[in-house]
Design a protein around this motif. Structure first.
Motif, PDB file in Angstrom:
ATOM      1  N   ALA A  13     -18.123  49.029 -24.727  1.00 60.31           N
ATOM      2  CA  ALA A  13     -16.750  49.882 -24.325  1.00 60.31           C
ATOM      3  C   ALA A  13     -15.656  49.170 -24.829  1.00 60.31           C
ATOM      4  O   ALA A  13     -15.551  47.995 -25.249  1.00 60.31           O
ATOM      5  N   GLY A  14     -14.569  50.186 -25.148  1.00 59.73           N
ATOM      6  CA  GLY A  14     -13.353  49.942 -25.563  1.00 59.73           C
ATOM      7  C   GLY A  14     -13.448  50.370 -27.348  1.00 59.73           C
ATOM      8  O   GLY A  14     -12.275  50.454 -27.752  1.00 59.73           O
ATOM      9  N   PHE A  15     -14.578  50.746 -27.955  1.00 56.14           N
ATOM     10  CA  PHE A  15     -14.620  51.351 -29.106  1.00 56.14           C
ATOM     11  C   PHE A  15     -14.332  52.955 -29.221  1.00 56.14           C
ATOM     12  O   PHE A  15     -15.019  53.558 -28.383  1.00 56.14           O
ATOM     13  N   ALA A  16     -13.593  53.376 -30.241  1.00 54.44           N
ATOM     14  CA  ALA A  16     -13.699  54.689 -30.329  1.00 54.44           C
ATOM     15  C   ALA A  16     -14.883  55.376 -30.818  1.00 54.44           C
ATOM     16  O   ALA A  16     -15.395  54.624 -31.879  1.00 54.44           O
ATOM     17  N   PRO A  17     -15.424  56.330 -30.423  1.00 55.01           N
ATOM     18  CA  PRO A  17     -16.501  56.985 -31.099  1.00 55.01           C
ATOM     19  C   PRO A  17     -16.632  57.003 -32.336  1.00 55.01           C
ATOM     20  O   PRO A  17     -17.917  56.684 -33.104  1.00 55.01           O
ATOM     21  N   ASN A  18     -15.710  57.475 -33.246  1.00 55.41           N
ATOM     22  CA  ASN A  18     -15.839  57.702 -34.532  1.00 55.41           C
ATOM     23  C   ASN A  18     -14.970  56.890 -35.432  1.00 55.41           C
ATOM     24  O   ASN A  18     -14.827  57.218 -36.593  1.00 55.41           O
ATOM     25  N   ALA A  19     -14.772  55.614 -34.994  1.00 61.30           N
ATOM     26  CA  ALA A  19     -13.908  54.800 -35.603  1.00 61.30           C
ATOM     27  C   ALA A  19     -14.504  54.131 -36.810  1.00 61.30           C
ATOM     28  O   ALA A  19     -15.800  53.925 -36.683  1.00 61.30           O
ATOM     29  N   PRO A  20     -13.952  53.640 -37.907  1.00 58.88           N
ATOM     30  CA  PRO A  20     -14.803  52.827 -39.006  1.00 58.88           C
ATOM     31  C   PRO A  20     -15.026  51.402 -38.172  1.00 58.88           C
ATOM     32  O   PRO A  20     -14.537  50.941 -37.290  1.00 58.88           O
ATOM     33  N   PRO A  21     -16.018  50.828 -38.866  1.00 57.89           N
ATOM     34  CA  PRO A  21     -16.402  49.544 -38.600  1.00 57.89           C
ATOM     35  C   PRO A  21     -15.300  48.625 -38.576  1.00 57.89           C
ATOM     36  O   PRO A  21     -14.383  48.647 -39.285  1.00 57.89           O
ATOM     37  N   PRO A  22     -15.379  47.433 -37.786  1.00 61.85           N
ATOM     38  CA  PRO A  22     -14.196  46.597 -37.631  1.00 61.85           C
ATOM     39  C   PRO A  22     -14.416  45.575 -38.952  1.00 61.85           C
ATOM     40  O   PRO A  22     -15.342  45.759 -39.938  1.00 61.85           O
ATOM     41  N   ALA A  23     -13.344  44.893 -39.502  1.00 65.86           N
ATOM     42  CA  ALA A  23     -13.401  44.340 -40.842  1.00 65.86           C
ATOM     43  C   ALA A  23     -14.488  43.271 -40.809  1.00 65.86           C
ATOM     44  O   ALA A  23     -14.523  42.606 -39.828  1.00 65.86           O
ATOM     45  N   GLY A  24     -15.218  43.023 -42.128  1.00 68.22           N
ATOM     46  CA  GLY A  24     -16.229  42.393 -42.118  1.00 68.22           C
ATOM     47  C   GLY A  24     -17.389  43.011 -42.047  1.00 68.22           C
ATOM     48  O   GLY A  24     -18.457  42.351 -42.255  1.00 68.22           O
TER      49      GLY A  24
END
Length: 174
Positions: free
Chosen positions: A150-161
Motif C-alpha cells: 500500500a502507498g505505491f503508485a501502480p505504474n511508478a518506476p522502481p525505487p532507487a537501488g
C-alpha cells in the motif's frame, strides 16, 4: 404338496448362510443383490473348515486329520455372484425397528438445498454463482499477494537501488 418358493427379493433383511466355491460359509444379513447374484451382507461372519493334523504321541502314528472350524468376523461384505454356490435362510428379519440396519425414525425437519450457488437470484437475473466475477474494493491497508505494498503508485518506476527486470534472462546475466 407343492411348497411356495421365496424369491430373492423377498429375502432382503433375512439372516442368510452363503456357501462359496472354495468351501467357506458366510453368514450375514442380506442387504442387496443384483442379476449376477452379487450379494451385500451386513454383520457377516466367515466359517471355514480346515484339516488339523494331530500327532498321537503314544501311538507314534503319522496323525489323524481333524476338521477344525475357524470363525472370523468380517462386517460388511460384497460377495461376487460368480463364487456363490448356495444360499440358505438362517433366520427371518427381526420385528423391532431398533435392530434393523440403517433405519432412522422419521423426523419433523424440512429438506432444503445447501451448498455453493444455491442462494437466490442476483441482480443480473442469474444465481450469484453463475453471474461471473464481481468487482470488490479491498479494505484500507490490504494488498493481495503479488501486489505492491500500500502507498505505491501502480505504474511508478522502481525505487532507487532496484534495477528494472531484464526481458532476456535471469537477473545479472547481461
Amino acid at each position: 404338496m407343492a411348497m411356495k418358493r421365496a424369491k430373492l427379493a423377498d429375502l432382503i433383511n433375512f439372516r442368510m448362510r452363503v456357501t462359496t466355491e472354495d468351501g467357506r460359509q458366510l453368514t450375514g444379513t442380506m442387504l442387496a443383490f443384483d442379476k449376477h447374484m452379487n450379494l451385500v451382507l451386513a454383520d457377516c461372519e466367515e466359517f471355514r473348515y480346515t484339516k488339523k493334523h494331530a500327532v498321537a504321541k503314544s501311538q507314534g502314528a503319522e496323525g489323524a486329520a481333524d476338521l477344525v472350524e475357524d470363525k472370523r468376523t468380517l462386517g460388511l461384505v460384497v460377495l461376487r455372484g460368480e463364487n456363490v454356490v448356495s444360499v440358505s435362510i438362517e433366520a427371518p428379519p427381526a420385528n423391532d425397528n431398533s435392530s434393523r440396519l440403517g433405519v432412522i425414525p422419521p423426523g419433523t425437519g424440512t429438506a432444503r438445498a445447501v451448498g455453493r450457488g444455491m442462494g437466490g437470484v442476483g441482480a443480473l437475473g442469474a444465481a450469484p454463482s453463475l453471474a461471473g466475477p464481481m468487482r470488490t474494493q479491498a479494505p484500507a491497508g490490504f494488498s493481495a499477494p503479488g501486489a505492491p505494498p500500500a502507498g505505491f503508485a501502480p505504474n511508478a518506476p522502481p525505487p532507487a537501488g532496484f534495477a528494472p527486470p531484464s526481458m532476456f534472462g535471469p537477473p545479472g546475466s547481461q
